[in-house]
Write an enzyme that holds these catalytic residues in place. Structure first.
Site, PDB file in Angstrom:
ATOM      1  CE  LYS A 187      -3.809   0.386   2.335  1.00 19.08           C
ATOM      2  NZ  LYS A 187      -4.537   0.546   3.618  1.00 19.08           N
TER       3      LYS A 187
HETATM    4  C1  E4P Z   1      -7.651   1.394   4.214  1.00 18.74           C
HETATM    5  O1  E4P Z   1      -6.918   0.539   4.687  1.00 18.74           O
HETATM    6  C2  E4P Z   1      -7.661   2.791   4.694  1.00 18.74           C
HETATM    7  O2  E4P Z   1      -6.380   3.106   5.102  1.00 18.74           O
HETATM    8  C3  E4P Z   1      -8.652   2.971   5.821  1.00 18.74           C
HETATM    9  O3  E4P Z   1      -9.900   2.419   5.443  1.00 18.74           O
HETATM   10  C4  E4P Z   1      -8.808   4.411   6.265  1.00 18.74           C
HETATM   11  O4  E4P Z   1      -9.868   4.462   7.182  1.00 18.74           O
HETATM   12  P1  E4P Z   1     -10.148   5.686   8.166  1.00 18.74           P
HETATM   13  O5  E4P Z   1     -10.581   6.847   7.359  1.00 18.74           O
HETATM   14  O6  E4P Z   1     -11.218   5.179   9.089  1.00 18.74           O
HETATM   15  O7  E4P Z   1      -8.866   5.963   8.907  1.00 18.74           O
END
Ligand code: E4P
Length: 224
Positions: free
Chosen positions: A87
């Site tokens: 990622k």
């Molecule tokens: C995916 O892994 C994203 O990093 C994550 O869904 C972000 O979520 P948040 O906005 O609740 O931090």
């Protein structure tokens, strides 16, 4: 729809891979933080052993500079396995990293996407998945439905193999909206699933069915 779990919690992953058609597990450093100071790579390897090779594991880089992100990606691949989706946030430096990782044939999930423009660049760079942040976009006054629809259109226009894995959800309605807007996948915390399936009316319906059955056949009979 590809359904992924956005968590690093071992107990939740074990539980929900049994219940749901989970195709992958995603996390980021903030999600990992919720588990305390775990031995990071042992923890990720445990997740891999639970989900197996047929499901995807998405692990985020931590460094913010090009060399550091590339080194993080190499470490993740060497210490977990070569199938991990790395990622990478879609920033200027992140795009350079995505381009290099794709040149090496690495699986990439482009993350921290708030705008169509970021998505278009990540699609052009060959990311395997792009992760628009649904709830965060809404909080910023950006319409995630329209953005995801256009991202899906761009994938079609360019005949790209990139998939949208929408992320950052606070309720099941947002997940529905992302999928209906053209997202092929969605990753969510187990709180979303629990909230959505704990509706009193579901339990009430089941209780009513049981009561009606028992009224006719008695409490100790079943279909067998
Ligand atoms: C995916 O892994 C994203 O990093 C994550 O869904 C972000 O979520 P948040 O906005 O609740 O931090």
């Amino acid at each position: 729809m590809e359904f992924m779990l956005d968590t690093a919690n071992i107990a939740d992953i074990k539980k929900y891979v049994e219940i749901l058609p989970v195709v992958g597990v995603t996390s980021n450093p903030s999600i990992v933080k919720k588990e305390g100071k775990v031995a990071f790579f042992d923890h990720m390897k445990e997740i891999r052993s639970i989900i197996g090779e047929s499901r995807s594991l998405h692990v985020q880089v931590v460094a913010k500079d090009y060399d550091g992100m590339i080194k993080d990606a190499e470490t993740i691949l060497n210490k977990i396995d070569q199938k991990v989706f790395i990622k990478v946030p879609v920033s200027e430096v992140g795009l350079k990293v995505i381009k290099e990782l794709k040149r090496r044939g690495v699986n990439v999930t482009a993350t921290a996407i708030y705008t169509k423009f970021q998505a278009y660049l990540a699609i052009a760079a060959g990311a395997d998945y792009i992760a628009p942040y649904f709830n965060r976009m809404e909080n910023m006054g950006i319409d995630p439905r329209e953005a995801i629809f256009e991202m899906a259109q761009e994938i079609e226009r360019t005949d790209s193999e990139t998939k949208i894995v929408a992320a950052s959800f606070k309720n099941a309605g947002q997940v529905n909206a992302a999928l209906e807007s053209g997202s092929q996948a969605a990753t969510m915390g187990v709180d979303i699933i629990q909230q959505a399936l704990a509706m009193p009316s579901i339990g009430q319906a089941v209780d009513d069915f049981t009561a009606d059955w028992e009224a006719v056949y008695g409490a100790d009979t079943n279909l067998a």
